[in-house]
Design a protein around this motif. Structure first.
Motif, PDB file in Angstrom:
ATOM      1  N   SER A 111      40.951  49.126  36.578  1.00 18.57           N
ATOM      2  CA  SER A 111      40.775  48.331  35.467  1.00 18.57           C
ATOM      3  C   SER A 111      40.363  48.694  34.347  1.00 18.57           C
ATOM      4  O   SER A 111      40.321  48.362  33.101  1.00 18.57           O
TER       5      SER A 111
ATOM      6  N   SER B 270      49.014  39.958  36.777  1.00 17.85           N
ATOM      7  CA  SER B 270      47.986  40.216  35.835  1.00 17.85           C
ATOM      8  C   SER B 270      47.222  38.661  35.517  1.00 17.85           C
ATOM      9  O   SER B 270      46.228  38.622  35.018  1.00 17.85           O
TER      10      SER B 270
ATOM     11  N   ALA C  96      42.642  39.704  38.301  1.00 14.93           N
ATOM     12  CA  ALA C  96      43.966  40.451  38.429  1.00 14.93           C
ATOM     13  C   ALA C  96      44.354  41.338  39.390  1.00 14.93           C
ATOM     14  O   ALA C  96      43.422  42.161  39.807  1.00 14.93           O
TER      15      ALA C  96
ATOM     16  N   ASP D 159      46.748  43.702  38.823  1.00  9.69           N
ATOM     17  CA  ASP D 159      47.866  44.476  38.274  1.00  9.69           C
ATOM     18  C   ASP D 159      47.493  45.790  38.314  1.00  9.69           C
ATOM     19  O   ASP D 159      48.289  46.820  37.606  1.00  9.69           O
TER      20      ASP D 159
END
Length: 168
Positions: free
Chosen positions: A45, A91, A96, A98
């Motif tokens: 992140s 996402s 999230a 992703d």
């Protein structure tokens, strides 16, 4: 009878020519290595990136096909076609999913798309490996390769990955 034999010989020659053409043209294209930029994906992140090795990509694909593709062939989700494995859906999940780290976290202990509750009893994961035997032997390195494979698909096959019934 002679005509039939001639026809069979002609078909054999045609098949040989067709297979030879495939081997000369298609196989080299299938074995093209992905460049470094394509193999670079977001690790966590903080936005830190990581470049997968060609071996990690191959391993991730093999493990994905063995452990995940039954329900996620082509990046779809058979049990919920509204949520796939394309980058946009990943996402928008809470949290999230992703990045490599967040996908590994999910594969260890999956939660609902809104993050409200555990779905480990329903979704294959390391946490529920006794229910889902294919997850028993997956190491952190294996999970890293699978997560990397999933995340680079938007670069490799942007229109098809997660495209659902349109393509698969």
């Amino acid at each position: 009878m002679l005509m039939l034999n001639s026809l069979i010989m002609l078909l054999k020659k045609f098949m040989f020519l067709l297979i030879g053409t495939f081997l000369l043209v298609a196989l080299p294209a299938l074995s093209i290595e992905l460049d470094e930029e394509t193999r670079t994906i977001i690790l966590d992140s903080s936005g830190q990136s990581v470049t997968l090795t060609p071996e990690q990509v191959k391993r991730g694909k093999r493990l994905f096909n063995n452990s995940c593709a039954q329900c996620h062939n082509g990046g779809i989700t058979k049990t919920n076609p509204n949520v796939g494995l394309e980058l946009e859906s990943l996402s928008l999940a809470t949290p999230a999913r992703d990045t490599v780290v967040s996908l590994i976290d999910y594969m260890k202990d999956p939660t609902s798309y809104d993050g409200q509750y555990s779905i480990a009893e329903l979704h294959p994961s390391i946490k529920s490996a006794e229910i889902f035997p294919k997850m028993r032997n997956l190491t952190d390195e294996d999970l890293f390769s699978v997560a990397g494979y999933i995340l680079l698909q938007h670069k490799v096959s942007p229109d098809k990955w997660g495209g659902g019934k349109i393509y698969y």
